[in-house]
Design a protein around this motif. Structure first.
Motif, PDB file in Angstrom:
ATOM      1  N   GLU A 159      -4.482   7.092  -8.680  1.00  9.40           N
ATOM      2  CA  GLU A 159      -5.830   6.757  -9.144  1.00  9.40           C
ATOM      3  C   GLU A 159      -6.005   5.272  -8.880  1.00  9.40           C
ATOM      4  O   GLU A 159      -5.275   4.448  -9.418  1.00  9.40           O
ATOM      5  CB  GLU A 159      -6.008   7.075 -10.623  1.00  9.40           C
ATOM      6  N   LEU A 160      -6.962   4.954  -8.017  1.00  5.90           N
ATOM      7  CA  LEU A 160      -7.153   3.571  -7.580  1.00  5.90           C
ATOM      8  C   LEU A 160      -8.570   3.107  -7.848  1.00  5.90           C
ATOM      9  O   LEU A 160      -9.520   3.889  -7.699  1.00  5.90           O
ATOM     10  CB  LEU A 160      -6.895   3.453  -6.069  1.00  5.90           C
ATOM     11  N   PRO A 161      -8.732   1.826  -8.180  1.00  2.35           N
ATOM     12  CA  PRO A 161     -10.087   1.284  -8.195  1.00  2.35           C
ATOM     13  C   PRO A 161     -10.688   1.443  -6.794  1.00  2.35           C
ATOM     14  O   PRO A 161      -9.992   1.246  -5.791  1.00  2.35           O
ATOM     15  CB  PRO A 161      -9.883  -0.189  -8.550  1.00  2.35           C
ATOM     16  N   PHE A 162     -11.963   1.791  -6.746  1.00  2.00           N
ATOM     17  CA  PHE A 162     -12.606   2.036  -5.453  1.00  2.00           C
ATOM     18  C   PHE A 162     -12.513   0.816  -4.543  1.00  2.00           C
ATOM     19  O   PHE A 162     -12.189   0.933  -3.358  1.00  2.00           O
ATOM     20  CB  PHE A 162     -14.064   2.456  -5.652  1.00  2.00           C
ATOM     21  N   ASP A 163     -12.761  -0.368  -5.074  1.00  2.00           N
ATOM     22  CA  ASP A 163     -12.707  -1.581  -4.252  1.00  2.00           C
ATOM     23  C   ASP A 163     -11.298  -1.832  -3.709  1.00  2.00           C
ATOM     24  O   ASP A 163     -11.136  -2.330  -2.597  1.00  2.00           O
ATOM     25  CB  ASP A 163     -13.209  -2.789  -5.050  1.00  2.00           C
ATOM     26  N   THR A 164     -10.287  -1.474  -4.470  1.00  2.00           N
ATOM     27  CA  THR A 164      -8.903  -1.603  -4.001  1.00  2.00           C
ATOM     28  C   THR A 164      -8.666  -0.672  -2.822  1.00  2.00           C
ATOM     29  O   THR A 164      -8.044  -1.059  -1.824  1.00  2.00           O
ATOM     30  CB  THR A 164      -7.914  -1.293  -5.139  1.00  2.00           C
ATOM     31  N   ALA A 165      -9.143   0.571  -2.922  1.00  2.00           N
ATOM     32  CA  ALA A 165      -8.972   1.524  -1.828  1.00  2.00           C
ATOM     33  C   ALA A 165      -9.643   1.019  -0.556  1.00  2.00           C
ATOM     34  O   ALA A 165      -9.063   1.106   0.535  1.00  2.00           O
ATOM     35  CB  ALA A 165      -9.526   2.894  -2.227  1.00  2.00           C
ATOM     36  N   LEU A 166     -10.854   0.476  -0.677  1.00  6.27           N
ATOM     37  CA  LEU A 166     -11.523  -0.082   0.504  1.00  6.27           C
ATOM     38  C   LEU A 166     -10.729  -1.243   1.090  1.00  6.27           C
ATOM     39  O   LEU A 166     -10.587  -1.362   2.312  1.00  6.27           O
ATOM     40  CB  LEU A 166     -12.935  -0.567   0.146  1.00  6.27           C
ATOM     41  N   ALA A 167     -10.195  -2.109   0.243  1.00  3.92           N
ATOM     42  CA  ALA A 167      -9.399  -3.243   0.715  1.00  3.92           C
ATOM     43  C   ALA A 167      -8.123  -2.761   1.404  1.00  3.92           C
ATOM     44  O   ALA A 167      -7.652  -3.380   2.365  1.00  3.92           O
ATOM     45  CB  ALA A 167      -9.062  -4.175  -0.447  1.00  3.92           C
ATOM     46  N   MET A 168      -7.575  -1.644   0.943  1.00  9.08           N
ATOM     47  CA  MET A 168      -6.367  -1.093   1.564  1.00  9.08           C
ATOM     48  C   MET A 168      -6.656  -0.602   2.986  1.00  9.08           C
ATOM     49  O   MET A 168      -5.772  -0.653   3.849  1.00  9.08           O
ATOM     50  CB  MET A 168      -5.804   0.030   0.702  1.00  9.08           C
ATOM     51  N   VAL A 169      -7.857  -0.142   3.235  1.00  9.01           N
ATOM     52  CA  VAL A 169      -8.244   0.225   4.597  1.00  9.01           C
ATOM     53  C   VAL A 169      -8.237  -1.030   5.462  1.00  9.01           C
ATOM     54  O   VAL A 169      -7.653  -1.045   6.554  1.00  9.01           O
ATOM     55  CB  VAL A 169      -9.636   0.905   4.625  1.00  9.01           C
ATOM     56  N   GLU A 170      -8.868  -2.089   4.978  1.00  4.43           N
ATOM     57  CA  GLU A 170      -8.939  -3.340   5.750  1.00  4.43           C
ATOM     58  C   GLU A 170      -7.563  -3.927   6.027  1.00  4.43           C
ATOM     59  O   GLU A 170      -7.331  -4.504   7.083  1.00  4.43           O
ATOM     60  CB  GLU A 170      -9.802  -4.358   5.007  1.00  4.43           C
ATOM     61  N   ARG A 171      -6.633  -3.765   5.075  1.00  4.46           N
ATOM     62  CA  ARG A 171      -5.279  -4.310   5.243  1.00  4.46           C
ATOM     63  C   ARG A 171      -4.361  -3.384   6.043  1.00  4.46           C
ATOM     64  O   ARG A 171      -3.202  -3.709   6.266  1.00  4.46           O
ATOM     65  CB  ARG A 171      -4.648  -4.576   3.875  1.00  4.46           C
ATOM     66  N   GLY A 172      -4.849  -2.219   6.431  1.00  9.67           N
ATOM     67  CA  GLY A 172      -4.030  -1.283   7.188  1.00  9.67           C
ATOM     68  C   GLY A 172      -3.070  -0.480   6.336  1.00  9.67           C
ATOM     69  O   GLY A 172      -2.123   0.118   6.856  1.00  9.67           O
ATOM     70  N   GLU A 173      -3.299  -0.430   5.030  1.00  8.16           N
ATOM     71  CA  GLU A 173      -2.446   0.353   4.135  1.00  8.16           C
ATOM     72  C   GLU A 173      -2.925   1.798   4.038  1.00  8.16           C
ATOM     73  O   GLU A 173      -2.135   2.681   3.710  1.00  8.16           O
ATOM     74  CB  GLU A 173      -2.408  -0.291   2.750  1.00  8.16           C
ATOM     75  N   ILE A 174      -4.201   2.029   4.271  1.00  3.88           N
ATOM     76  CA  ILE A 174      -4.745   3.386   4.401  1.00  3.88           C
ATOM     77  C   ILE A 174      -5.153   3.529   5.863  1.00  3.88           C
ATOM     78  O   ILE A 174      -6.051   2.829   6.335  1.00  3.88           O
ATOM     79  CB  ILE A 174      -5.939   3.627   3.457  1.00  3.88           C
ATOM     80  N   VAL A 175      -4.448   4.428   6.581  1.00  6.00           N
ATOM     81  CA  VAL A 175      -4.679   4.589   8.019  1.00  6.00           C
ATOM     82  C   VAL A 175      -5.047   6.019   8.397  1.00  6.00           C
ATOM     83  O   VAL A 175      -5.150   6.341   9.582  1.00  6.00           O
ATOM     84  CB  VAL A 175      -3.449   4.115   8.834  1.00  6.00           C
ATOM     85  N   ASP A 176      -5.239   6.873   7.412  1.00 12.07           N
ATOM     86  CA  ASP A 176      -5.607   8.260   7.656  1.00 12.07           C
ATOM     87  C   ASP A 176      -7.110   8.356   7.925  1.00 12.07           C
ATOM     88  O   ASP A 176      -7.921   7.912   7.107  1.00 12.07           O
ATOM     89  CB  ASP A 176      -5.221   9.104   6.428  1.00 12.07           C
ATOM     90  N   GLY A 177      -7.475   8.952   9.061  1.00 15.33           N
ATOM     91  CA  GLY A 177      -8.870   8.993   9.483  1.00 15.33           C
ATOM     92  C   GLY A 177      -9.808   9.660   8.500  1.00 15.33           C
ATOM     93  O   GLY A 177     -10.886   9.140   8.193  1.00 15.33           O
ATOM     94  N   LYS A 178      -9.441  10.820   7.991  1.00 11.50           N
ATOM     95  CA  LYS A 178     -10.332  11.546   7.081  1.00 11.50           C
ATOM     96  C   LYS A 178     -10.572  10.748   5.806  1.00 11.50           C
ATOM     97  O   LYS A 178     -11.667  10.741   5.250  1.00 11.50           O
ATOM     98  CB  LYS A 178      -9.793  12.942   6.772  1.00 11.50           C
ATOM     99  N   THR A 179      -9.536  10.062   5.346  1.00  8.55           N
ATOM    100  CA  THR A 179      -9.650   9.266   4.130  1.00  8.55           C
ATOM    101  C   THR A 179     -10.554   8.067   4.350  1.00  8.55           C
ATOM    102  O   THR A 179     -11.415   7.763   3.515  1.00  8.55           O
ATOM    103  CB  THR A 179      -8.247   8.818   3.667  1.00  8.55           C
ATOM    104  N   ILE A 180     -10.398   7.402   5.469  1.00  8.79           N
ATOM    105  CA  ILE A 180     -11.251   6.256   5.797  1.00  8.79           C
ATOM    106  C   ILE A 180     -12.706   6.704   5.882  1.00  8.79           C
ATOM    107  O   ILE A 180     -13.602   6.044   5.341  1.00  8.79           O
ATOM    108  CB  ILE A 180     -10.793   5.593   7.111  1.00  8.79           C
TER     109      ILE A 180
END
Length: 195
Positions: A159-180
């Motif tokens: 369970e993540l704060p939404f803004d944290t999840a978006l920042a994880m995309v920018e930092r390359g920590e979330i790299v799954d296409g469907k999730t992005i």
């Protein structure tokens, strides 16, 4: 699905173990009217569905983390942060995603809303993915989640704060296409954070 621009010449099954891998030779009528013989391999694993659980009140999302071997052999550490997802297995996308999200995350959602559908890798994979969103609250947590051990699943629920999840995309920590794609949809349509 017939097309006057495609003529199948030969289909050959290369593998029918985990999913179906075929090599197809076909004639393709180009825009200028000429015919060209082509050959393609297609990987048919069936269609699937994925869902982003979100809470507007908490400005949070539910994601999962699990090991994905194909990413590991491509140089990644293999642990992907993702939205819950699964193959349809002859169910409707809505039915399948409701059972899959409970199985993976432990959250039971009654109302899912379709966001869109997309082919994720149309150059070689036949799969169409149906994308859903659903709002959750603490009361909708009915189990631990984690997936099905017999299917090799060992899923961590995040369970993540939404803004944290978006920042994880920018930092390359979330790299799954469907999730992005679903996080960007949420930023545009649910949380109103993208300009």
């Amino acid at each position: 699905m017939a097309s006057d621009r495609i003529r199948i010449v030969e289909e050959r099954v290369l593998s029918d173990d985990w999913f179906l891998l075929k090599k197809t030779t076909f004639d393709f009528r180009r825009n200028n009217g000429s015919w060209q013989r082509q050959s393609r391999e297609t990987y048919d694993r069936g269609n699937g569905a994925t869902i982003l659980l979100y809470s507007l009140a908490q400005r949070s999302v539910i994601l999962t983390r699990q090991f994905r071997f194909p990413t590991y052999v491509n140089g990644h550490h293999g642990w992907l942060i993702e939205t819950a997802a699964g193959l349809l297995d002859h169910a409707t996308p809505e039915q399948r995603i409701q059972s899959e999200v409970e199985e993976e995350t432990g959250y039971r959602v009654q109302q899912v809303r379709k966001a869109f559908e997309a082919y994720m890798s149309p150059g070689s994979v036949t799969e169409k993915l149906y994308f859903f969103v659903a709002e959750y609250d603490p009361a909708s947590k009915v189990g631990a989640g984690g997936g099905i051990e017999a299917e090799g699943e060992d899923i961590e629920v995040l369970e993540l704060p939404f803004d944290t999840a978006l920042a994880m995309v920018e930092r390359g920590e979330i790299v799954d296409g469907k999730t992005i794609m679903l996080l960007q949809y949420a930023a545009l349509r649910l949380f109103g954070t993208m300009s």
